[in-house]
Design an enzyme around this catalytic site. Structure first.
Site, PDB file in Angstrom:
ATOM      1  N   LEU A 112       0.844  -1.096   0.108  1.00  0.00           N
ATOM      2  CA  LEU A 112      -0.120  -0.007   0.181  1.00  0.00           C
ATOM      3  C   LEU A 112       0.834   1.217   0.051  1.00  0.00           C
ATOM      4  O   LEU A 112       2.015   1.211   0.730  1.00  0.00           O
ATOM      5  CB  LEU A 112      -0.822  -0.125   1.316  1.00  0.00           C
ATOM      6  CG  LEU A 112      -1.890  -1.089   1.358  1.00  0.00           C
ATOM      7  CD1 LEU A 112      -2.712  -0.890   2.626  1.00  0.00           C
ATOM      8  CD2 LEU A 112      -3.165  -0.796   0.124  1.00  0.00           C
ATOM      9  N   ASP A 113       0.535   2.196  -0.532  1.00  0.00           N
ATOM     10  CA  ASP A 113       1.438   3.543  -0.587  1.00  0.00           C
ATOM     11  C   ASP A 113       1.458   4.055   0.853  1.00  0.00           C
ATOM     12  O   ASP A 113       0.604   3.784   1.328  1.00  0.00           O
ATOM     13  CB  ASP A 113       0.623   4.703  -1.447  1.00  0.00           C
ATOM     14  CG  ASP A 113       0.287   4.424  -2.857  1.00  0.00           C
ATOM     15  OD1 ASP A 113       0.955   3.489  -3.273  1.00  0.00           O
ATOM     16  OD2 ASP A 113      -0.833   5.180  -3.149  1.00  0.00           O
ATOM     17  N   LYS A 114       2.606   4.834   1.141  1.00  0.00           N
ATOM     18  CA  LYS A 114       2.738   5.423   2.280  1.00  0.00           C
ATOM     19  C   LYS A 114       1.612   6.166   2.778  1.00  0.00           C
ATOM     20  O   LYS A 114       1.260   6.106   3.909  1.00  0.00           O
ATOM     21  CB  LYS A 114       3.943   6.452   2.139  1.00  0.00           C
ATOM     22  CG  LYS A 114       4.381   7.047   3.367  1.00  0.00           C
ATOM     23  CD  LYS A 114       5.400   8.100   3.072  1.00  0.00           C
ATOM     24  CE  LYS A 114       6.114   8.598   4.381  1.00  0.00           C
ATOM     25  NZ  LYS A 114       7.188   9.370   4.355  1.00  0.00           N
ATOM     26  N   ARG A 199      -5.287   5.747  -7.541  1.00  0.00           N
ATOM     27  CA  ARG A 199      -5.227   7.258  -7.633  1.00  0.00           C
ATOM     28  C   ARG A 199      -5.109   7.531  -9.238  1.00  0.00           C
ATOM     29  O   ARG A 199      -5.921   8.823  -9.388  1.00  0.00           O
ATOM     30  CB  ARG A 199      -3.972   7.739  -6.842  1.00  0.00           C
ATOM     31  CG  ARG A 199      -3.841   7.470  -5.463  1.00  0.00           C
ATOM     32  CD  ARG A 199      -2.477   7.743  -4.741  1.00  0.00           C
ATOM     33  NE  ARG A 199      -2.395   7.274  -3.395  1.00  0.00           N
ATOM     34  CZ  ARG A 199      -2.824   7.760  -2.191  1.00  0.00           C
ATOM     35  NH1 ARG A 199      -3.727   8.949  -2.088  1.00  0.00           N
ATOM     36  NH2 ARG A 199      -2.894   7.149  -1.128  1.00  0.00           N
TER      37      ARG A 199
END
Ligand code: URA
Length: 246
Positions: A112-114, A199
Site C-alpha cells: 500500500l502507498d505510504k 489514484r
C-alpha cells in the site's frame, strides 16, 4: 497428509531471531528453553515445527514466537512505508523487534502507498505470497476512496469497461467495480495492483483522491476493532477467506 518439518532447536531459534546459534546454546545451557514444561538439554535436539509450538515451548519464560510459516494482517496506518529499506517509518517497525531478524524474512503481500491506510497482509511463506499476488489468483481488493470533486456519473461504466489505459502503460486495466457511497466517496474493487492504481484511475477521469483505505482482500475484512498500527496472526480460516475457493 503433509509431513511436519523438523529442525535443530539452535537453528530454529536462531532463524527466529533469538540470537546466534552460540547464543541459543547459552540459553539452553542456562535451562531457559522448555518444551511441554521440561527443560531442553541439548541445543541440537530436533524439534517438529508444528503450529502449536508457542503453546508448548517457552524461551526465557515466554511463549515461543510464531514458528516459520506465519501470516498476519496489519492495519497499516498512514505515513508508514511498505519497504525494507526506505527512509522514515516502515511497516516492519510495527512488528516485534525480534521478528525483523527472522530468516525467512517477513514481507508484505503486495503493497500500500505510504499515504494509504488499511488491510495489509504479511508473511514469511513465499509460496503463500505467490498464491495471493499471482495475477491468476484474481483476488478482489476493496478500497474506500474519498474524492476532491463530486463523481461525474460515468466513472463506474469507464472502470468496468476493461479498456481504460493509464499514462505510460501499454495494457488496458482489467474491469473494476465502482460502488458509489455518496457524491465524493465510493468503494472501488480491483483484481490487479498496478503502481498507484486507484489514484491514477481517478486522475484519468479528472478527479483527485484525497483519502484511500483498503478494507477487504478477497472475503477477508479488516476487523473494526483492529486499531491502526496493530496486527494479528491469520488463522487457516482467515486465509481461506483470502484465497480463491478450490
Ligand atoms: N492504489 C493506490 O493508488 N494506492 C494504493 O496504496 C493501493 C492502490
Amino acid at each position: 497428509m503433509s509431513k511436519v518439518p523438523t529442525l535443530r532447536l539452535d537453528r530454529l531459534l536462531a532463524n527466529m531471531g533469538y540470537g546466534s546459534r552460540r547464543e541459543v546454546q547459552s540459553l539452553v545451557d542456562a535451562g531457559l528453553v522448555t518444551l511441554d514444561g521440561a527443560e531442553i538439554e541439548h541445543s541440537d535436539r530436533r524439534i517438529a515445527v508444528t503450529r502449536d509450538l508457542p503453546e508448548r515451548m517457552r524461551v526465557q519464560g515466554k511463549p515461543l514466537d510464531p514458528p516459520p510459516g506465519l501470516a498476519l494482517m496489519l492495519h497499516k496506518p498512514l505515513g508508514v512505508t511498505c519497504s525494507h529499506k526506505e527512509a522514515g517509518p516502515l511497516v516492519y517497525s510495527l512488528l516485534p523487534e525480534r521478528w525483523r531478524r527472522r530468516d525467512p524474512a517477513i514481507s508484505t503481500i503486495g503493497r500500500l502507498d505510504k499515504e494509504t491506510s488499511g488491510l495489509l497482509l504479511m508473511t514469511d511463506d513465499g509460496n503463500l505470497l505467490h498464491r495471493i499476488i499471482s495475477p491468476r489468483a484474481n483476488i478482489p481488493k476493496r478500497y474506500r476512496v474519498n474524492l476532491d470533486r463530486p463523481l461525474r456519473g460515468d466513472e463506474a461504466q469507464i472502470f468496468a469497461a476493461g479498456t481504460l489505459m493509464l499514462e505510460n502503460e501499454d495494457k488496458p486495466l482489467l474491469p473494476a467495480q465502482l460502488e458509489v457511497i455518496d457524491r465524493t466517496s465510493a468503494f472501488l474493487i480491483l483484481t490487479e495492483g498496478r503502481y498507484h492504481q486507484v489514484r491514477r484511475m481517478f486522475a484519468a477521469v479528472g478527479n483527485h483522491v484525497t483519502a484511500l483505505h483498503r478494507d477487504r482482500i478477497g472475503r477477508l475484512a479488516l476487523p473494526e476493532d483492529l486499531e491502526p498500527g496493530h496486527y494479528h496472526l491469520l488463522s487457516e480460516a482467515d486465509l481461506a477467506l483470502v484465497l480463491p475457493p478450490g
